[in-house]
Design an enzyme around this catalytic site. Sequence first.
Site, PDB file in Angstrom:
ATOM      1  N   TYR A   1      18.280 -10.759 -26.428  1.00  0.00           N
ATOM      2  CA  TYR A   1      17.179 -10.398 -25.842  1.00  0.00           C
ATOM      3  C   TYR A   1      16.118 -10.778 -24.888  1.00  0.00           C
ATOM      4  O   TYR A   1      16.581 -12.079 -25.133  1.00  0.00           O
ATOM      5  CB  TYR A   1      15.972 -10.209 -27.031  1.00  0.00           C
ATOM      6  CG  TYR A   1      16.710  -9.023 -28.518  1.00  0.00           C
ATOM      7  CD1 TYR A   1      16.333  -7.725 -28.695  1.00  0.00           C
ATOM      8  CD2 TYR A   1      17.182  -9.823 -29.130  1.00  0.00           C
ATOM      9  CE1 TYR A   1      16.864  -6.916 -30.004  1.00  0.00           C
ATOM     10  CE2 TYR A   1      18.102  -8.977 -30.733  1.00  0.00           C
ATOM     11  CZ  TYR A   1      17.497  -7.272 -30.464  1.00  0.00           C
ATOM     12  OH  TYR A   1      18.060  -6.663 -31.822  1.00  0.00           O
TER      13      TYR A   1
ATOM     14  N   ARG B   1       7.591 -12.552 -40.601  1.00  0.00           N
ATOM     15  CA  ARG B   1       7.659 -14.077 -39.786  1.00  0.00           C
ATOM     16  C   ARG B   1       8.091 -15.191 -41.100  1.00  0.00           C
ATOM     17  O   ARG B   1       7.575 -14.883 -41.445  1.00  0.00           O
ATOM     18  CB  ARG B   1       6.491 -14.058 -38.812  1.00  0.00           C
ATOM     19  CG  ARG B   1       6.687 -13.077 -37.569  1.00  0.00           C
ATOM     20  CD  ARG B   1       5.326 -14.375 -36.458  1.00  0.00           C
ATOM     21  NE  ARG B   1       5.450 -13.264 -35.439  1.00  0.00           N
ATOM     22  CZ  ARG B   1       4.590 -12.758 -35.439  1.00  0.00           C
ATOM     23  NH1 ARG B   1       3.522 -12.006 -35.689  1.00  0.00           N
ATOM     24  NH2 ARG B   1       4.775 -12.249 -33.710  1.00  0.00           N
TER      25      ARG B   1
ATOM     26  N   TYR C   1      15.421 -13.455 -27.781  1.00  0.00           N
ATOM     27  CA  TYR C   1      15.985 -13.905 -29.021  1.00  0.00           C
ATOM     28  C   TYR C   1      17.448 -13.780 -28.613  1.00  0.00           C
ATOM     29  O   TYR C   1      17.350 -12.895 -28.238  1.00  0.00           O
ATOM     30  CB  TYR C   1      15.168 -13.225 -30.348  1.00  0.00           C
ATOM     31  CG  TYR C   1      13.609 -12.738 -30.996  1.00  0.00           C
ATOM     32  CD1 TYR C   1      13.552 -13.873 -31.604  1.00  0.00           C
ATOM     33  CD2 TYR C   1      12.781 -12.659 -29.983  1.00  0.00           C
ATOM     34  CE1 TYR C   1      12.391 -14.115 -32.655  1.00  0.00           C
ATOM     35  CE2 TYR C   1      11.533 -12.780 -30.928  1.00  0.00           C
ATOM     36  CZ  TYR C   1      11.415 -13.581 -31.413  1.00  0.00           C
ATOM     37  OH  TYR C   1      10.082 -14.263 -32.080  1.00  0.00           O
TER      38      TYR C   1
ATOM     39  N   TRP D   1       7.225   0.591 -33.581  1.00  0.00           N
ATOM     40  CA  TRP D   1       6.866  -0.147 -33.584  1.00  0.00           C
ATOM     41  C   TRP D   1       5.211  -0.103 -33.848  1.00  0.00           C
ATOM     42  O   TRP D   1       4.790   0.239 -32.678  1.00  0.00           O
ATOM     43  CB  TRP D   1       6.857  -1.701 -33.535  1.00  0.00           C
ATOM     44  CG  TRP D   1       9.179  -1.572 -33.324  1.00  0.00           C
ATOM     45  CD1 TRP D   1       9.712  -2.781 -33.961  1.00  0.00           C
ATOM     46  CD2 TRP D   1       9.999  -1.556 -32.186  1.00  0.00           C
ATOM     47  NE1 TRP D   1      10.800  -2.748 -33.521  1.00  0.00           N
ATOM     48  CE2 TRP D   1      11.105  -2.166 -32.902  1.00  0.00           C
ATOM     49  CE3 TRP D   1       9.128  -0.763 -30.828  1.00  0.00           C
ATOM     50  CZ2 TRP D   1      12.021  -1.768 -31.514  1.00  0.00           C
ATOM     51  CZ3 TRP D   1      10.247  -0.878 -30.449  1.00  0.00           C
ATOM     52  CH2 TRP D   1      11.940  -1.247 -30.205  1.00  0.00           C
TER      53      TRP D   1
ATOM     54  N   GLU E   1      10.990  -5.595 -22.545  1.00  0.00           N
ATOM     55  CA  GLU E   1      12.098  -6.645 -22.907  1.00  0.00           C
ATOM     56  C   GLU E   1      13.338  -5.954 -23.153  1.00  0.00           C
ATOM     57  O   GLU E   1      13.404  -4.626 -23.552  1.00  0.00           O
ATOM     58  CB  GLU E   1      11.629  -7.226 -24.655  1.00  0.00           C
ATOM     59  CG  GLU E   1      13.079  -7.632 -25.171  1.00  0.00           C
ATOM     60  CD  GLU E   1      12.460  -8.168 -26.188  1.00  0.00           C
ATOM     61  OE1 GLU E   1      12.301  -9.496 -27.000  1.00  0.00           O
ATOM     62  OE2 GLU E   1      13.078  -7.173 -27.708  1.00  0.00           O
TER      63      GLU E   1
ATOM     64  N   ASP F   1       2.994  -8.215 -25.810  1.00  0.00           N
ATOM     65  CA  ASP F   1       3.619  -8.306 -26.580  1.00  0.00           C
ATOM     66  C   ASP F   1       5.178  -9.146 -26.873  1.00  0.00           C
ATOM     67  O   ASP F   1       5.655  -9.609 -27.443  1.00  0.00           O
ATOM     68  CB  ASP F   1       2.839  -8.537 -28.387  1.00  0.00           C
ATOM     69  CG  ASP F   1       3.318  -9.470 -29.708  1.00  0.00           C
ATOM     70  OD1 ASP F   1       3.530 -10.605 -29.051  1.00  0.00           O
ATOM     71  OD2 ASP F   1       4.399  -9.103 -30.576  1.00  0.00           O
TER      72      ASP F   1
END
EC number: 2.5.1.-
Length: 373
Positions: free
Chosen positions: A341, A211, A326, A148, A64, A55
Amino acid sequence: MTEELTTVRDACARTLENTARTLHLGASGTEFVAAFRAMTDHWGAARPHDLPLSDVSPDGSPVEYAVDLGGLAPALQFAMEPLTAGVPARDPLAARAIMPLLAGRYGADATRWSALADRLLPDDAHGPHVSMYGAEVRAGAPIRFKAWFYLNVTGPDGAFNLLYSALERMGTTHLWPVVQAHVHRAGEDVPFLLSLDLSDDPAARVKVYFRHFAADVEEVAAVLKAYPGFEPGEVRAFCKVMMGGRRRFSDQPAVTCVSLLDAQTFDRTAATLYVPLWTYAEHDGEVRQRVHRTLAAWPEALYRYDSVLAGIAHRGLDAGTGIHNYISWQPGRTRPRMKVYLSPEMHDVTPPPLGVSQQHHLSGQTTARGRTE
């Protein structure tokens, strides 16, 4: 799509090396890449299709890259997902193993992580993922590590209760009103990640990511208006440029995060806006044009962005979307702070909304409810 002629670990480490060189990070960049190799050692000789879909990037890549586009001292960041070949991404064993490595080798502080790990890294996680780890560095500065945690590990309707439980374990339930105030539309403004700075510094942050499903730019601006510096007109303008004039996040939700401690002190900017870039453009060349419009007043930031993008992209930008994940935005004293990102794009071009690893799990409208109501 990356040719599978090398391992995931080696391919991404080389990209980090090149990017650190582009940003003139010197010895700090060398140490940073070594930290990445240490954190991904468990990937071994895995190639992209040996690992479960991640993810971290929308195409399923487990890495990422992020670059701060403002300031004289550029920052380079990576995020990675602890994965094991042949084992589902939700399995917590690899995630649990990273923290002792960071604490033992780099002196990262595990206090808050340890308070949460047994609750947020369960053996029977409901969601497809449990955690990510990352690091950030500037030239001449120590590496800063973070973790995270996914908040859907007990099910999509348990995010608020799990988040409250996490604050309880850290002795920070007095920060719960910050979470409540950030939710303007119950069932649609949904927390999905909790992040920790792995440091014993008093300024170490605890951040919650939300979100905002089916929000329009006015609704996103209204959420951020509560934080100093977030002028609704500027937020709306930024979103519209980066979304090609669209007014609604219909396919891919906008993301915001709030730093809970900073939201009470106002010593640092407490919130950040993240605009998704792979679903509201025809191809990455179009995204690049929008970034150029946003950075037009700051040529040094534009040069930094173009230099980094050229080193990470391994295909023509007009072949599809998926290199840009992003772009983040925060107000600043003299100019906004932005970070881009980027994905190593080790799988297919033009990933679907929500990303390949989440598209079925989050295909319906999320309706997480709980203590905010």
